[in-house]
Scaffold this motif. Structure first.
Motif, PDB file in Angstrom:
ATOM      1  N   ALA A  47      10.951  36.118  40.467  1.00  0.00           N
ATOM      2  CA  ALA A  47       9.516  35.821  40.374  1.00  0.00           C
ATOM      3  C   ALA A  47       9.196  34.833  39.261  1.00  0.00           C
ATOM      4  N   ARG A  48       9.836  34.950  38.105  1.00  0.00           N
ATOM      5  CA  ARG A  48       9.466  34.083  36.983  1.00  0.00           C
ATOM      6  C   ARG A  48       9.914  32.641  37.183  1.00  0.00           C
ATOM      7  N   LEU A  49      10.828  32.403  38.113  1.00  0.00           N
ATOM      8  CA  LEU A  49      11.289  31.037  38.362  1.00  0.00           C
ATOM      9  C   LEU A  49      10.704  30.442  39.636  1.00  0.00           C
ATOM     10  N   ASP A  50       9.966  31.196  40.364  1.00  0.00           N
ATOM     11  CA  ASP A  50       9.437  30.726  41.644  1.00  0.00           C
ATOM     12  C   ASP A  50       8.109  30.001  41.453  1.00  0.00           C
ATOM     13  N   GLY A  51       7.928  28.902  42.191  1.00  0.00           N
ATOM     14  CA  GLY A  51       6.653  28.205  42.214  1.00  0.00           C
ATOM     15  C   GLY A  51       6.307  27.475  40.940  1.00  0.00           C
ATOM     16  N   GLN A  52       7.312  27.050  40.185  1.00  0.00           N
ATOM     17  CA  GLN A  52       7.061  26.319  38.949  1.00  0.00           C
ATOM     18  C   GLN A  52       6.983  24.815  39.235  1.00  0.00           C
ATOM     19  N   ASP A  53       6.099  24.116  38.560  1.00  0.00           N
ATOM     20  CA  ASP A  53       5.940  22.672  38.724  1.00  0.00           C
ATOM     21  C   ASP A  53       6.205  21.980  37.396  1.00  0.00           C
ATOM     22  N   GLY A  54       6.710  20.767  37.474  1.00  0.00           N
ATOM     23  CA  GLY A  54       6.960  19.998  36.265  1.00  0.00           C
ATOM     24  C   GLY A  54       7.215  18.550  36.592  1.00  0.00           C
ATOM     25  N   SER A  55       7.443  17.768  35.571  1.00  0.00           N
ATOM     26  CA  SER A  55       7.724  16.345  35.770  1.00  0.00           C
ATOM     27  C   SER A  55       8.549  15.836  34.607  1.00  0.00           C
ATOM     28  N   PHE A  56       9.182  14.703  34.792  1.00  0.00           N
ATOM     29  CA  PHE A  56       9.904  14.017  33.727  1.00  0.00           C
ATOM     30  C   PHE A  56       9.980  12.540  34.081  1.00  0.00           C
ATOM     31  N   ASN A  57      10.305  11.735  33.113  1.00  0.00           N
ATOM     32  CA  ASN A  57      10.441  10.293  33.323  1.00  0.00           C
ATOM     33  C   ASN A  57      11.895   9.879  33.172  1.00  0.00           C
ATOM     34  N   ALA A  58      12.415   9.205  34.200  1.00  0.00           N
ATOM     35  CA  ALA A  58      13.757   8.646  34.148  1.00  0.00           C
ATOM     36  C   ALA A  58      13.663   7.174  33.738  1.00  0.00           C
ATOM     37  N   VAL A 106      21.375  35.405  44.038  1.00  0.00           N
ATOM     38  CA  VAL A 106      20.227  34.707  43.439  1.00  0.00           C
ATOM     39  C   VAL A 106      19.960  33.411  44.184  1.00  0.00           C
ATOM     40  N   GLN A 107      18.743  33.216  44.605  1.00  0.00           N
ATOM     41  CA  GLN A 107      18.318  31.980  45.241  1.00  0.00           C
ATOM     42  C   GLN A 107      17.435  31.210  44.266  1.00  0.00           C
ATOM     43  N   LEU A 108      17.849  29.995  43.949  1.00  0.00           N
ATOM     44  CA  LEU A 108      17.053  29.142  43.068  1.00  0.00           C
ATOM     45  C   LEU A 108      17.280  27.700  43.479  1.00  0.00           C
ATOM     46  N   GLN A 109      16.213  26.983  43.721  1.00  0.00           N
ATOM     47  CA  GLN A 109      16.304  25.567  44.060  1.00  0.00           C
ATOM     48  C   GLN A 109      15.023  24.868  43.610  1.00  0.00           C
ATOM     49  N   HIS A 158       8.919   6.845  44.412  1.00  0.00           N
ATOM     50  CA  HIS A 158       8.612   6.276  45.726  1.00  0.00           C
ATOM     51  C   HIS A 158       8.548   7.354  46.806  1.00  0.00           C
ATOM     52  N   PHE A 159       8.361   8.613  46.369  1.00  0.00           N
ATOM     53  CA  PHE A 159       8.058   9.737  47.259  1.00  0.00           C
ATOM     54  C   PHE A 159       9.224  10.151  48.152  1.00  0.00           C
ATOM     55  N   ARG A 160      10.432   9.853  47.730  1.00  0.00           N
ATOM     56  CA  ARG A 160      11.593  10.408  48.426  1.00  0.00           C
ATOM     57  C   ARG A 160      11.915  11.757  47.795  1.00  0.00           C
ATOM     58  N   THR A 161      12.206  12.773  48.632  1.00  0.00           N
ATOM     59  CA  THR A 161      12.425  14.124  48.110  1.00  0.00           C
ATOM     60  C   THR A 161      13.899  14.525  48.183  1.00  0.00           C
ATOM     61  N   TYR A 162      14.303  15.336  47.216  1.00  0.00           N
ATOM     62  CA  TYR A 162      15.673  15.850  47.114  1.00  0.00           C
ATOM     63  C   TYR A 162      15.578  17.349  46.848  1.00  0.00           C
ATOM     64  N   LEU A 163      16.054  18.160  47.772  1.00  0.00           N
ATOM     65  CA  LEU A 163      16.062  19.614  47.587  1.00  0.00           C
ATOM     66  C   LEU A 163      17.400  20.007  46.981  1.00  0.00           C
ATOM     67  N   TRP A 210       9.309  11.501  37.884  1.00  0.00           N
ATOM     68  CA  TRP A 210       9.739  12.424  38.916  1.00  0.00           C
ATOM     69  C   TRP A 210       8.957  13.731  38.755  1.00  0.00           C
ATOM     70  N   ILE A 211       8.558  14.319  39.872  1.00  0.00           N
ATOM     71  CA  ILE A 211       7.913  15.629  39.824  1.00  0.00           C
ATOM     72  C   ILE A 211       8.779  16.616  40.599  1.00  0.00           C
ATOM     73  N   TYR A 212       8.682  17.898  40.266  1.00  0.00           N
ATOM     74  CA  TYR A 212       9.500  18.896  40.943  1.00  0.00           C
ATOM     75  C   TYR A 212       8.727  20.194  41.118  1.00  0.00           C
ATOM     76  N   HIS A 213       9.186  20.979  42.083  1.00  0.00           N
ATOM     77  CA  HIS A 213       8.586  22.279  42.404  1.00  0.00           C
ATOM     78  C   HIS A 213       9.730  23.220  42.743  1.00  0.00           C
ATOM     79  N   THR A 214       9.729  24.417  42.150  1.00  0.00           N
ATOM     80  CA  THR A 214      10.842  25.340  42.331  1.00  0.00           C
ATOM     81  C   THR A 214      10.539  26.401  43.372  1.00  0.00           C
TER      82      THR A 214
END
Length: 575
Positions: A98-109, A51-54, A61-66, A89-93
C-alpha cells in the motif's frame, strides 16, 4: 555508473519523495532503492516471488516505459531505470504494498553523448537510437559471469583493444552452476547477480554491448523453473535488472536437440517482449541456426553457428532480419559475404581488428550479397562500392559494376595492409590478386561518391532492398528432389539426398542447395539437415514424438544470379 540514493536516506523519507534520478545523463541507469518493513517482510517472506512493484515512466516526448522492480536480498527492492532522452520525466507506481502504490514523481535527465541502445535497421543491419549505423562485431566469452575477475578483465581488455562492439556471455551458465545462481526454488542469489551487474557495467564502460544468453539449454531452464509462473518471474527479474542496460537477449546456447525447446523459447521470448520496455533485440543461439524460431514472432534477428556458408547465404535471401554469425578466423570474411555480422570465437582476435577497420570505412549498413562476380564472393552497395573476398586466389576475378570511375584497392585481411590505390573506369572489372599465398579482399569504390556519402549516415541513400519472392512454381523451379526415391525415411540414420537439375542454364551452373526437414504436426519447427548435392544427412529423431509421422523435406536453393527457389516433398518418418 549507477545513480543510487543511499539506503539510510531512504529510511527517513516517504516513498518516492527521493529523486535519485535527478540529473542522470541519458542512457545511464539510475535506481530507486526501498527497504521493506518488518511487517511487509512477514507478509512476504519471499519478496522475489510475491511482491509486485513497478513504475510507468513517461518521457518528455510522451513515450512510456513500464519498468518492474526486482528483489536484491533481505528486504531490499530496487527499481532500476534508464532515461533515453534529456528533459523532465514523470512516473507513477503500482504495487501490492500500500505505501508504494499510486505514487507520482518526476526528475530531470541531462543530455549525453551516448549513442543509445542497439536495434535492427535496414532489414539486415543495425543502428543505435541516435540513428547512427552500428557495426556489430561480437566477442564470445560465455563464462564471463563465472570467470575469476582477473580472467574476465583480461578478456574484456582483449575485446576492447581489438575494437569488438559486443561481448557475449551466459546469465545462468549450465546445470553445474545451478547452486551458484539460485539459492533455492524461486530465490535468485543476490551476491551472484550483484557481481554480474558490476561486470555488465564494466562492459558498458568500455563501450561494448552485452549479449546475454539466458542459459546453456532449454532442459536446464525447465529444471530450474518447472512451471510458466516461475519462468515468468525469472524473465521479470532479468528484465528488471538488465533491460535498463545496453544489451541484447540471446536465448540459449542451443535448442535443436531438446524436446519442446522451441515451445519453451517461445514462452520465454514472448515474456521478454512483454516485460522489456526498451525492446532490446531478441534471438537465440543454436547448433546450426535460430531461423526455425522466427515464425513464433518473438525474435527479430537470427544467429547462425554453422560454418557452412550455404546456410547463411541462402537464409539471408529468405528473411527480412539481421543475421549474426558465430565464426572463427578462417570463416570471418565468408560470413561477411553471407551478409552476417560476426560473433567471434577463437584466439585470433587481432584479425577482427583488421576486419573492423576495413568495414568501418564502408557503408556497411547498406551492403548486401552481390552475385555478379566470378572467382570471388561479394557484397555491394551497387553504384557506390563493391567488396569482394577471394579465399583461394587464382585466375583473375571478374566483377560487373555500374559504369563509372572507381578507386581500386587490394586489402590483406591478415595484416590489415592496403596495396597502392589504382583507378578503373568502366563496367566490367577484371583483375588478379597480388599473390596466391593467402586470401585477399578487393575494394572497388566509386570516385568521390563514397567519400561524400560517408559524410552522411542517412540510411536512405537507396531504396531498401526487399527480400525477393521465392519461386515455388514447380514448372519454374529448375531442379527436382531425386533422392531419397522412396516414400519412407528412418530417423537417426544416414540417408542419401540428391537434387537433379531439370533445366541447365548459365545461372544454374553453380547452385547452392539447403535441405531442411519438418514434421508440421509436432510444432518443433524445421531443422537444417545439410547442404549440397549429393550428400548423406540424418533426420533428427527430435523432430517428432509420435511415430510414424508425416515428414516434409524442403529443398531451397540459390542459383548463380542469387535467384531463390523452394521445393517440397513429403515422406513417412519412422523411428
Amino acid at each position: 555508473m549507477l545513480a543510487r540514493l543511499p539506503l539510510f536516506l531512504l529510511a527517513g523519507l516517504p516513498a518516492f519523495a527521493q529523486t535519485p534520478c535527478e540529473g542522470t545523463p541519458a542512457y545511464t541507469p539510475c535506481e530507486f532503492v526501498f527497504e521493506l518493513s518488518a511487517a511487509e517482510l512477514a507478509a512476504h517472506p519471499n519478496p522475489h516471488a510475491s511482491v509486485q512493484l513497478q513504475a510507468e515512466f513517461r518521457s518528455p516526448h510522451f513515450r512510456t516505459y513500464l519498468m518492474p522492480a526486482y528483489w536484491d536480498g533481505g528486504g531490499k527492492m530496487i527499481l532500476r531505470f534508464t532515461p533515453t532522452e534529456s528533459g523532465q520525466w514523470i512516473y507513477h507506481t503500482g504495487s501490492d504494498l500500500a505505501r508504494l502504490d499510486g505514487q507520482d514523481g518526476s526528475f530531470n535527465a541531462t543530455a549525453s553523448e551516448a549513442p543509445g541502445f542497439v536495434k535492427p535497421a535496414n532489414f539486415h543491419h543495425w543502428a543505435t537510437d541516435n540513428k547512427q549505423p552500428h557495426l556489430w562485431m561480437g566477442y564470445i566469452a560465455d563464462r564471463f559471469a563465472f570467470d575469476s575477475r582477473e580472467d574476465f578483465e583480461q578478456k574484456l581488455n582483449e575485446a576492447a583493444a581489438n575494437k569488438f562492439t559486443h561481448f557475449r556471455g551466459s546469465i545462468l551458465g549450465n546445470a553445474s552452476d545451478r547452486a551458484r545462481v539460485y539459492l533455492g526454488p524461486d530465490q535468485p542469489n543476490p551476491s551472484y547477480f550483484d557481481e554480474l551487474d558490476r561486470r555488465i557495467l564494466a562492459i558498458h564502460k568500455r563501450g561494448l554491448t552485452a549479449d546475454l544468453m539466458l542459459a546453456s539449454d532449454p532442459a536446464y531452464l525447465a529444471a530450474l523453473f518447472p512451471d510458466w509462473q516461475a519462468r515468468e518471474r525469472f524473465v521479470r527479474y532479468i528484465a528488471a535488472r538488465y533491460a535498463p542496460m545496453n544489451i541484447t537477449w540471446q536465448g540459449v546456447e542451443e535448442f535443436e536437440d531438446y524436446p519442446d525447446g522451441r515451445a519453451l523459447l517461445k514462452e520465454i521470448g514472448t515474456a521478454l517482449a512483454k516485460l522489456d520496455p526498451y525492446q532490446h533485440p531478441r534471438s537465440s543461439n543454436a547448433k546450426v541456426t535460430s531461423s526455425p524460431l522466427l515464425a513464433d514472432g518473438w525474435m527479430n534477428f537470427v544467429i547462425e553457428a554453422s560454418q557452412d556458408d550455404v546456410i547463411g547465404s541462402v537464409e539471408h535471401q529468405f528473411y527480412q532480419v539481421p543475421f549474426v554469425g558465430v565464426t572463427d578466423a578462417r570463416h570471418l570474411w565468408n560470413a561477411t559475404m553471407d551478409g552476417e555480422y560476426p560473433e567471434f570465437r577463437g584466439p585470433e582476435a587481432p584479425l577482427c581488428f583488421h576486419w573492423f577497420e576495413f568495414m568501418s570505412d564502408t557503408r556497411h549498413w547498406e551492403l548486401e550479397p552481390y552475385f555478379d562476380a566470378d572467382g570471388a564472393r561479394a557484397v555491394a552497395l551497387e553504384d557506390t562500392e563493391y567488396v569482394s573476398y577471394i579465399e583461394h586466389p587464382g585466375p583473375p576475378i571478374e566483377l560487373s559494376v555500374e559504369k563509372h570511375g572507381y578507386d581500386v584497392m587490394w586489402f590483406n585481411p591478415a595484416s590489415g595492409e592496403y596495396l597502392e590505390q589504382k583507378k578503373y573506369k568502366g563496367e566490367h572489372f577484371t583483375g588478379a590478386a597480388p599473390d596466391s599465398s593467402h586470401p585477399w579482399v578487393l575494394l572497388v569504390a566509386r570516385e568521390g561518391r563514397k567519400e561524400s556519402m560517408l559524410k552522411s549516415v542517412k540510411f536512405e541513400s537507396r531504396e531498401v532492398p526487399l527480400v525477393q519472392e521465392i519461386e515455388t512454381n514447380i514448372q519454374k523451379v529448375p531442379y527436382a528432389i531425386a533422392e531419397p526415391a522412396g516414400d519412407t525415411l528412418a530417423a537417426g540414420k544416414p540417408v542419401r539426398f540428391a537434387a537433379k537439375l531439370t533445366r541447365e542454364t548459365r545461372a544454374t551452373r553453380a547452385m547452392q542447395y539447403l535441405w531442411t526437414a519438418e514434421v508440421p504436426t509436432e510444432n518443433q519447427g524445421f531443422r537444417v539437415i545439410g547442404t549440397g548435392s549429393p550428400a548423406s544427412f540424418v533426420i533428427p529423431a527430435s523432430l517428432a514424438k509420435n511415430f510414424p509421422a508425416v515428414l516434409t523435406i524442403h529443398l531451397t536453393a540459390l542459383n548463380a544470379n542469387g535467384k531463390a527457389y523452394s521445393l517440397d516433398r513429403v515422406y513417412q518418418l519412422t523411428k
